[in-house]
Design a protein around this motif. Sequence first.
Motif, mmCIF file in Angstrom:
data_model
loop_
_atom_site.group_PDB
_atom_site.id
_atom_site.type_symbol
_atom_site.label_atom_id
_atom_site.label_comp_id
_atom_site.label_asym_id
_atom_site.label_seq_id
_atom_site.Cartn_x
_atom_site.Cartn_y
_atom_site.Cartn_z
ATOM 1 N N CYS A 167 -51.059 19.182 44.680
ATOM 2 C CA CYS A 167 -49.737 19.184 44.198
ATOM 3 C C CYS A 167 -49.441 19.241 43.025
ATOM 4 C CB CYS A 167 -48.830 18.291 45.081
ATOM 5 S SG CYS A 167 -49.359 16.739 44.871
ATOM 6 N N ASP A 168 -48.337 19.321 42.271
ATOM 7 C CA ASP A 168 -48.121 19.418 40.869
ATOM 8 C C ASP A 168 -48.452 17.688 40.399
ATOM 9 O OD1 ASP A 168 -45.443 18.171 40.570
ATOM 10 O OD2 ASP A 168 -45.144 19.701 42.026
ATOM 11 N N GLU A 169 -48.497 17.556 39.283
ATOM 12 C CA GLU A 169 -48.813 16.314 38.610
ATOM 13 C C GLU A 169 -47.871 15.460 38.801
ATOM 14 O OE1 GLU A 169 -51.754 15.067 37.664
ATOM 15 O OE2 GLU A 169 -52.420 17.113 38.064
ATOM 16 N N ALA A 170 -46.379 15.689 38.617
ATOM 17 C CA ALA A 170 -45.288 15.019 38.695
ATOM 18 C C ALA A 170 -45.187 14.407 40.291
ATOM 19 C CB ALA A 170 -43.902 15.921 38.395
ATOM 20 N N THR A 171 -45.409 15.047 41.247
ATOM 21 C CA THR A 171 -45.606 14.651 42.463
ATOM 22 C C THR A 171 -46.636 13.834 42.770
ATOM 23 O OG1 THR A 171 -44.795 16.773 43.303
ATOM 24 C CG2 THR A 171 -46.031 15.209 44.909
ATOM 25 N N LYS A 172 -47.760 13.891 42.250
ATOM 26 C CA LYS A 172 -48.942 12.989 42.340
ATOM 27 C C LYS A 172 -48.594 11.533 41.794
ATOM 28 C CE LYS A 172 -52.739 16.302 42.003
ATOM 29 N NZ LYS A 172 -54.004 16.668 41.366
ATOM 30 N N LYS A 173 -47.873 11.518 40.724
ATOM 31 C CA LYS A 173 -47.540 10.473 39.928
ATOM 32 C C LYS A 173 -46.368 9.472 40.762
ATOM 33 C CE LYS A 173 -48.362 11.570 35.090
ATOM 34 N NZ LYS A 173 -47.819 12.220 33.740
ATOM 35 N N LYS A 174 -45.428 10.311 41.550
ATOM 36 C CA LYS A 174 -44.377 9.901 42.425
ATOM 37 C C LYS A 174 -45.293 9.076 43.423
ATOM 38 C CE LYS A 174 -40.669 11.059 45.239
ATOM 39 N NZ LYS A 174 -39.576 12.203 45.626
ATOM 40 N N ASN A 175 -46.247 9.949 44.117
ATOM 41 C CA ASN A 175 -46.949 9.456 45.421
ATOM 42 C C ASN A 175 -47.535 8.174 44.956
ATOM 43 O OD1 ASN A 175 -46.060 11.242 47.156
ATOM 44 N ND2 ASN A 175 -47.613 12.726 46.772
ATOM 45 N N CYS A 176 -48.558 8.045 43.542
ATOM 46 C CA CYS A 176 -48.981 7.102 43.310
ATOM 47 C C CYS A 176 -48.106 5.664 43.203
ATOM 48 C CB CYS A 176 -49.668 7.061 41.976
ATOM 49 S SG CYS A 176 -50.535 5.725 41.354
#
Length: 326
Positions: A167-176
């Motif tokens: 997924c995109d980086e923004a989604t990865k940060k949200k998931n973190c």
Amino acid sequence: MIDKSIFVAHLATPLTLLLGFIVAPLLCYFLCRWLLPKHWRHKVGLMLASVAFGFFCYGLSFGFEQLEVHQVEYASADLPEAFDGYRIVQFSDLHLGSFEGRRQWYVQQVVDSILAQKADMIVFTGDIQNVWPTEILPFHDILSRLHAPDGVYTILGNHDYDVYQSCDEATKKKNCLLTEQYERDLGWTILKNEHRSIHRGVDSIVLAGMENRGNVTGMPRPGNIAMTMQGIDSTSFVVMLQHDPSAWREKILPKSHAQLTLCGHTHGMQFGFFGWSPFALTDKEWGGFFYEGPRALYVSTGLGGLIPFRLGMPGGITVITLKRKL
């Protein structure tokens, strides 16, 4: 273009099944056909192929469900007298996604074993999940039972930064952020390049948690030793939490005075012979204690794994007793 680390994370299990069930047995068989005398190479080849197949089946089943409790000691002249005999339980690399469903009982056994130690503090040294933060949710009730007089502390492992998602980086940060919130919901304290002081009367020790600092390309590297140690007196006794043991020589030894560092990450390759892992051929600090003078690193070989397989390297928790060295 798909990131190589994402590709490996998602295909690790099927590739391992292919290697274990097909490639390894066939390799054993054809090596025997090639190397041994004609009159018995076929029988020996079939026998060794069957043994390889059997070992792999064991590693996927019983081998992955073993649990050991290791009792170790670390002695230091810097340890305050009030903390002589202080006990820390370390566990690491749960990779909860590999225990969903019928293997939830194993995580329950881990929690029961940790609580049975009646330690002063519990620490988790990273990789609570395989890929997604939602893997934590089915285990909330089990893991939230963990408690200790001085608390339960955790750091993030490379998998906990949610970098292995397509997924995109923004989604990865949200998931973190979700991963962090789910761990806080368990009642655990997350240390991100920060520290806490633990007191016994007028004496105290410091528990520091440095973010991941691996030396492999593509690994998250937000670990900052200067920020982690900021404000810590040079005379303090420091227990450092770090997921990746490679950071011990790269950053912790030269840029801090932390006396004891606790890591995980290696899993002991989830494969070994009589306590030895092939990991030792490439990485010196893969499991157990390592010393530089009076300073020490302890590497846990963890509990789970992205690949649900362990052979000769059972999952384990460690009880570390601190001793004052006179």
